[in-house]
Design a protein around this motif. Sequence first.
Motif, PDB file in Angstrom:
ATOM      1  N   PRO A 115      -5.261  -7.607  -6.546  1.00 15.57           N
ATOM      2  CA  PRO A 115      -4.046  -7.560  -6.943  1.00 15.57           C
ATOM      3  C   PRO A 115      -3.563  -9.008  -7.806  1.00 15.57           C
ATOM      4  O   PRO A 115      -2.778  -9.139  -8.640  1.00 15.57           O
ATOM      5  CB  PRO A 115      -3.114  -7.378  -5.906  1.00 15.57           C
ATOM      6  CG  PRO A 115      -3.832  -7.929  -4.691  1.00 15.57           C
ATOM      7  CD  PRO A 115      -5.011  -7.638  -4.938  1.00 15.57           C
ATOM      8  N   TRP A 141       2.593  -1.141  -2.740  1.00 15.41           N
ATOM      9  CA  TRP A 141       1.340  -1.986  -2.849  1.00 15.41           C
ATOM     10  C   TRP A 141       1.566  -3.206  -2.308  1.00 15.41           C
ATOM     11  O   TRP A 141       0.768  -3.886  -1.832  1.00 15.41           O
ATOM     12  CB  TRP A 141       0.877  -2.228  -4.156  1.00 15.41           C
ATOM     13  CG  TRP A 141       1.059  -0.860  -5.026  1.00 15.41           C
ATOM     14  CD1 TRP A 141       1.491  -0.489  -6.041  1.00 15.41           C
ATOM     15  CD2 TRP A 141      -0.530  -0.039  -5.022  1.00 15.41           C
ATOM     16  NE1 TRP A 141       0.979   0.809  -6.609  1.00 15.41           N
ATOM     17  CE2 TRP A 141      -0.175   0.910  -5.815  1.00 15.41           C
ATOM     18  CE3 TRP A 141      -1.598   0.041  -4.154  1.00 15.41           C
ATOM     19  CZ2 TRP A 141      -1.200   2.081  -6.258  1.00 15.41           C
ATOM     20  CZ3 TRP A 141      -2.460   1.215  -4.339  1.00 15.41           C
ATOM     21  CH2 TRP A 141      -2.208   2.181  -5.222  1.00 15.41           C
ATOM     22  N   ASP A 183       2.233  -7.733  -5.507  1.00 21.02           N
ATOM     23  CA  ASP A 183       0.976  -7.989  -6.278  1.00 21.02           C
ATOM     24  C   ASP A 183       1.532  -8.350  -7.772  1.00 21.02           C
ATOM     25  O   ASP A 183       2.574  -8.616  -8.213  1.00 21.02           O
ATOM     26  CB  ASP A 183       0.215  -6.643  -6.292  1.00 21.02           C
ATOM     27  CG  ASP A 183       0.866  -5.450  -6.902  1.00 21.02           C
ATOM     28  OD1 ASP A 183       1.908  -5.655  -7.289  1.00 21.02           O
ATOM     29  OD2 ASP A 183       0.396  -4.367  -7.193  1.00 21.02           O
ATOM     30  N   ALA A 203      -2.275   1.104   0.967  1.00 18.62           N
ATOM     31  CA  ALA A 203      -0.782   1.119   0.748  1.00 18.62           C
ATOM     32  C   ALA A 203      -0.092   1.983   1.536  1.00 18.62           C
ATOM     33  O   ALA A 203       1.291   1.776   1.855  1.00 18.62           O
ATOM     34  CB  ALA A 203      -0.590   1.368  -0.840  1.00 18.62           C
ATOM     35  N   ARG A 214      -4.350   2.308 -12.454  1.00 17.39           N
ATOM     36  CA  ARG A 214      -4.089   2.896 -11.221  1.00 17.39           C
ATOM     37  C   ARG A 214      -3.315   4.093 -11.670  1.00 17.39           C
ATOM     38  O   ARG A 214      -3.653   5.020 -10.758  1.00 17.39           O
ATOM     39  CB  ARG A 214      -2.928   1.709 -10.384  1.00 17.39           C
ATOM     40  CG  ARG A 214      -3.769   0.780  -9.844  1.00 17.39           C
ATOM     41  CD  ARG A 214      -3.188   0.078  -8.624  1.00 17.39           C
ATOM     42  NE  ARG A 214      -1.583  -0.385  -9.028  1.00 17.39           N
ATOM     43  CZ  ARG A 214      -1.061  -1.475  -8.308  1.00 17.39           C
ATOM     44  NH1 ARG A 214      -1.755  -2.265  -7.457  1.00 17.39           N
ATOM     45  NH2 ARG A 214      -0.049  -1.993  -8.730  1.00 17.39           N
TER      46      ARG A 214
END
Length: 269
Positions: free
Chosen positions: A19, A67, A70, A106, A238
């Motif tokens: 990240p 997440w 990030d 996550a 993503r």
Amino acid sequence: MLRVAPKLFGSVPLRTISPFTCRSSLCSIAHSAPFNKIRIQRDDTAFDAYVVGKTDAPGIVVLQEWWGVDFEIKNHAVMISQVGRGFKALIPDLYRGKVGLDVAEAQHLFDGLDWQGAVKDIHASVNWLKANGSKKAGVTGFCMGGALAIASSVLVPDVDAVVAFYGVPSSELADPAKAKAPVQAHFGELDNFVGFSDVTAAKALEEKLKASGVPHEVHIYPGNAHAFMNRSPEGIQRRKSMGMPDEDEAAVQLAWSRFQSWMTHYLTA
């Protein structure tokens, strides 16, 4: 331990990325911004937070997706610090330094979150902003953070305004019908996370907010799915890996415009 929602993304495979490794100017915004890392104490624990923006600007607590803290949530904070006349954005690290590098990680972090503790972190963050130059303070969040933002309108008495993106808290955590702060919420029409951020959940939230009597807006964006606000190339990748449609720049700009109007109205009056 309370859960805000069932498993959000199942076991969909996702390319593992760092990240904090970015290959584009959009992604590098977070790295070039002058974030100030601080430590906030609450009860018998403490947590790190990241602050960007003018010292005396109205404050906004910016809550992470599942997440963690990030590049994407930092990009959002930078954007918030620059919209309109500017806000002071504060990101509390709800995961205490952990970041999910793929869907499985996550989901594990999401499942393990102490939701009541996260609400206490939000309360402490609001208090920090008001003790450090911000006369008023709001809360915003995305996905998991969106659900917590709405929960803060119910559970955190010092919040002056809330803007939530695609997330609704479980009834065990907070009942939006008891909201005490103005709430604006944003959802994608194609969001398929049932009970958490789909259109049915959005409409149910709207009915709850009507019952609360607080000022509220619930916006649904045609043709958009979950996480449509994520604009960095890494974030877009993503979403594509998870089967979500390409970004809709017009919807993103409209949502930021509505965000700016809402927070300006309630935090600078």
